[in-house]
Design an enzyme around this catalytic site. Structure first.
Site, short mmCIF file in Angstrom:
data_model
loop_
_atom_site.label_atom_id
_atom_site.label_comp_id
_atom_site.label_asym_id
_atom_site.label_seq_id
_atom_site.Cartn_x
_atom_site.Cartn_y
_atom_site.Cartn_z
N CYS A 83 27.82 -13.39 12.10
CA CYS A 83 27.00 -14.30 11.31
C CYS A 83 27.81 -14.81 10.11
CB CYS A 83 25.71 -13.69 10.79
SG CYS A 83 24.63 -13.07 12.07
N ARG A 125 32.32 -16.72 13.36
CA ARG A 125 31.66 -15.45 13.07
C ARG A 125 30.43 -15.22 13.93
NH1 ARG A 125 33.18 -13.09 7.95
NH2 ARG A 125 31.34 -11.80 8.16
N TRP A 165 25.10 -14.62 15.12
CA TRP A 165 25.46 -13.81 16.29
C TRP A 165 24.30 -12.84 16.46
CZ3 TRP A 165 26.50 -8.63 17.52
CH2 TRP A 165 27.18 -8.41 18.72
N ASN A 199 23.28 -11.64 6.95
CA ASN A 199 24.33 -11.16 7.84
C ASN A 199 24.27 -9.64 7.78
OD1 ASN A 199 26.67 -10.59 9.25
ND2 ASN A 199 28.02 -11.02 7.50
N GLY A 200 24.07 -9.00 8.93
CA GLY A 200 24.01 -7.53 8.95
C GLY A 200 22.82 -7.06 9.78
N GLU A 212 46.19 -4.56 25.95
CA GLU A 212 45.87 -5.73 25.12
C GLU A 212 45.92 -7.02 25.95
OE1 GLU A 212 44.48 -6.37 22.50
OE2 GLU A 212 45.13 -8.37 21.91
N LYS A 237 42.82 -9.66 26.39
CA LYS A 237 42.94 -11.10 26.10
C LYS A 237 42.39 -11.90 27.27
CE LYS A 237 43.35 -11.44 22.79
NZ LYS A 237 43.37 -10.31 21.94
N GLU A 292 38.45 -11.47 27.63
CA GLU A 292 37.54 -12.04 26.64
C GLU A 292 37.52 -13.56 26.65
OE1 GLU A 292 38.32 -10.95 22.50
OE2 GLU A 292 40.46 -10.92 22.87
N HIS A 310 46.00 7.53 41.47
CA HIS A 310 45.02 8.62 41.39
C HIS A 310 43.60 8.10 41.56
CE1 HIS A 310 48.08 11.55 40.44
NE2 HIS A 310 48.61 10.65 39.64
N LYS A 321 33.79 -13.02 15.72
CA LYS A 321 35.10 -12.65 15.20
C LYS A 321 35.07 -11.32 14.47
CE LYS A 321 39.41 -13.46 14.24
NZ LYS A 321 40.34 -13.16 15.34
C1 AGP Z 1 40.21 -9.10 20.03
O1 AGP Z 1 40.64 -10.30 20.49
C2 AGP Z 1 38.85 -9.05 19.52
N1 AGP Z 1 38.51 -10.16 18.72
C3 AGP Z 1 38.41 -7.69 18.98
O2 AGP Z 1 38.74 -6.71 19.91
C4 AGP Z 1 38.92 -7.28 17.58
O3 AGP Z 1 40.27 -6.96 17.62
C5 AGP Z 1 38.07 -6.07 17.11
O4 AGP Z 1 36.73 -6.45 17.04
C6 AGP Z 1 38.53 -5.53 15.78
O5 AGP Z 1 38.39 -6.48 14.77
P1 AGP Z 1 39.08 -6.25 13.37
O6 AGP Z 1 40.55 -6.25 13.60
O7 AGP Z 1 38.63 -7.41 12.54
O8 AGP Z 1 38.59 -4.94 12.86
#
Ligand code: AGP
Length: 609
Positions: free
Chosen positions: A2, A27, A75, A99-100, A482, A486, A489, A505, A604
């Site tokens: 948010c 956000r 969000w 927000n929260g 990672e 990528k 997502e 395994h 984000k």
């Molecule tokens: C990765 O592309 C994501 N956006 C997500 O996994 C992110 O790294 C995670 O939410 C942690 O966020 P931060 O680094 O702001 O704590």
């Protein structure tokens, strides 16, 4: 999680709110709205969808100019994305954006329902709006009403509130979610993120936890519970508006991938003094680091994946045991913390709720806590005993790229520093290492960009896949995890990363004719072993893309497609391989027509647990 923004002053607030929300869209982006002060009334406009939908509605309805407004891009947590659940939430007295999460909203809602309050949304935020309304009706003073309401609310929040009978005034308060105050030539601003305000001003104040702000066109004040004022600490930023714009790139993600060489250098080079890593400017003394007998790296998502690389680097160079923990699990795993424990919390945003909670737990149990944080002044940066800032600049794409790159950069430095302090590497070896990092890593990433056309062709082979596997050993496994995230997502293709030797395994049963496998080998050390695992996959029909170091021995004999990384020095291959995987995910998502910078269901900065 948010975005919120507010303005009061001598200019029309509506275009400012829309502009700020557009920047904050990363956000959260499932619904959007604003509330404006107009002739003693509050007019609200909100809808499901993104900021452009709100902009269209504002035009259609000829929304009048106003000098005071608040806005929100959401969000969803409590209550799905809809017009009704969109913020602001209004009562007969006020309008509020939040927000929260209000954790005790159910009990509060039950009490308010008994009193006859009629709710229109399913949100916890509307409950908070009514709690504050009831207090305001009783106390007739907004500041007292907000402070006494906070005693009833538990959870995390950043609120911005307009009261009907207080024209031109915005009240805001935070606990666990960020708020930034700002002053400009035409009035006062308040937002969840500095980037929303960069088009208007360069002077900011990070509102401290639990503080209440009162913003009018002439003043921005922080008011304590007893009514006395607290002096805001103003800071100038050198961040530019361009940093939060695409600058000709089709997507923020691609722009941010291209910013990695510079971000890496900006993070590493100021911390190399006389050829050796030096954290004195970050408030991390050698004595503190020397005390570290064990290290916990705690983070979420990609930041945790950067931590996996950190574990590898620290254990390999400095020989100190490292445990990497998912932040949301950390507190519940009974971590063994004592005063010789160094806890490193990694977070791009510095606001991730799980990471913040883990940090607080670590501090309570006596660990020395150090943040690796990108956003200056964020909650984790302020609460950690020390912070190594990563200088990536604002990261707008939801999928992190340069944010991850600089976290790995920070771990390279930490590992080099610890190995110098522990004597596991000689001073000369550390010097060589540091100069190689500065010289080779940015160059390696830069040269990987020249593989972009090759990567586009690779993407054409992958984009229709339904499942995909990443395999690698050692640090290449950490990179694969990672790379896989990528792809998932932003392209919505299911993928998993496996330690190459682990596949047999169980998971190898999923490999059938044509299953795509991306194998990574960034050094000679584990090359032959990885090749054996590739053969296990190809003999079962897998279609293998092999991302390998430049001098690798005949990878063409092993895999269907080979992507040779640029020939640069040691330690540089890992971020070159990651850049290649970022570009693969990006190009696959382009071919699938995905919303690259704003993938579905994500936000984000995740400020809820
Ligand atoms: C990765 O592309 C994501 N956006 C997500 O996994 C992110 O790294 C995670 O939410 C942690 O966020 P931060 O680094 O702001 O704590």
């Amino acid at each position: 999680m948010c975005g919120i923004v507010g303005f009061t002053g001598s200019a029309n607030a509506v275009p400012k709110i829309v502009k700020g929300l557009k920047v904050l869209e990363y956000r959260g982006y499932d619904s959007v709205g604003l509330a404006a002060q107009l002739n003693g009334e509050i007019k609200t406009l909100k809808c499901k969808g993104r900021v452009d939908a709100l902009r269209d509605k504002l035009e259609q309805e000829h929304f009048p100019a106003t000098d005071c407004a608040i806005g929100h891009t959401r969000w969803a947590t409590h209550g799905g994305p809809s017009d009704i659940n969109a913020h602001p939430h209004s009562t007969d007295t006020l309008a509020l954006v939040h927000n929260g999460i209000i954790e005790n909203y159910r009990e509060l809602k039950a009490q308010l329902l008994e009193k006859g309050v009629k709710f229109v949304s399913e949100t916890d935020s509307e409950v908070a709006a009514w709690v504050i309304t009831e207090e305001y009706k009783a106390q007739k003073d907004p500041i007292k009403a907000i402070y006494s309401s906070l005693k009833k609310l538990s959870g995390s929040y950043a609120f911005e509130i307009l009261f009907k009978d207080r024209p031109g005034e915005i009240f805001a308060v935070r606990q666990g979610s960020p708020l930034i105050l700002a002053t400009g030539v035409d009035g006062g601003y308040i937002a969840s993120d500095m980037t929303a305000l960069l088009p208007f001003t360069d002077t900011f104040c990070f509102l401290r936890e639990g503080a209440l702000a009162h913003v009018t066109k002439d003043s921005v004040q922080i008011v304590k519970e007893d009514g006395t004022l607290e002096e805001p600490v103003w800071q100038k930023t050198d961040m530019t508006v361009e940093a939060a714009e695409k600058c000709g790139y089709p997507h923020f993600m691609l722009k941010e991938i291209h910013e990695q060489p510079n971000a890496f250098l900006k993070t590493v080079s100021p911390r190399i003094k006389n050829g050796l890593p030096d954290f004195s400017g970050d408030g991390v003394s050698d004595d503190l680091l020397r005390r570290a007998k064990k290290i916990y790296i705690v983070a979420c998502g990609s930041a945790m994946h950067a931590g996996l690389c950190g574990k590898y680097l620290i254990e390999h160079w400095a020989k100190i045991p490292v445990t990497v923990e998912i932040a949301s699990e950390f507190r519940y795993n009974d971590p063994l913390i004592d005063s010789d424990t160094l806890m490193i919390i990694v977070s791009q945003s510095g606001e991730t709720a799980d990471s913040l909670a883990a940090l607080r737990y670590g501090k309570e149990h006596g660990a020395f806590t150090m943040g690796i944080i990108n956003v200056v002044g964020s909650s984790i940066a302020r609460e950690a005993d020390a912070t190594l800032y990563t200088y990536a600049g604002p990261e707008i794409a939801v999928a992190t790229t340069k944010g991850y790159c600089v976290q790995v950069a920070a771990f390279m430095l930490i590992a080099a520093k610890l190995s110098a302090l522990c004597g596991t590497l000689s001073e000369n070896e550390v010097r060589t290492l540091c100069s190689e990092l500065c010289r080779d890593v940015p160059k390696a990433i830069e040269e990987t960009f020249s593989l972009h056309d090759e990567i586009k062709e690779i993407a054409k082979k992958l984009y229709q896949s339904e499942n995909l596997f990443y395999i690698g050993r050692g640090i290449d496994y950490a990179l694969g995890v990672e790379g896989s995230l990528k792809l998932k997502e932003i392209s919505y293709i299911h993928s998993e990363a496996y330690a190459a030797g682990e596949l047999k395994h169980g998971t190898i049963s999923l490999i059938t004719e044509g299953t795509p496998v991306i194998a990574v080998a960034t050094s000679a050390r584990l090359y032959d072993k990885t090749v054996s695992n590739i053969r296990e996959c190809s003999s079962r029909g897998a279609n293998v893309l092999f991302i390998c170091y430049n001098d690798a021995h005949q990878p063409e004999n092993v895999a269907d497609t080979v992507l040779r990384l640029p020939k640069v020095g040691r330690h540089a291959e890992m971020l070159a391989a990651m850049t290649a995987m970022q570009l693969i995910a990006y190009e696959v998502a382009v071919l699938r027509g995905c919303d690259i910078d704003r993938p579905r269901n994500l936000a984000k900065s995740v400020t809820v647990e």
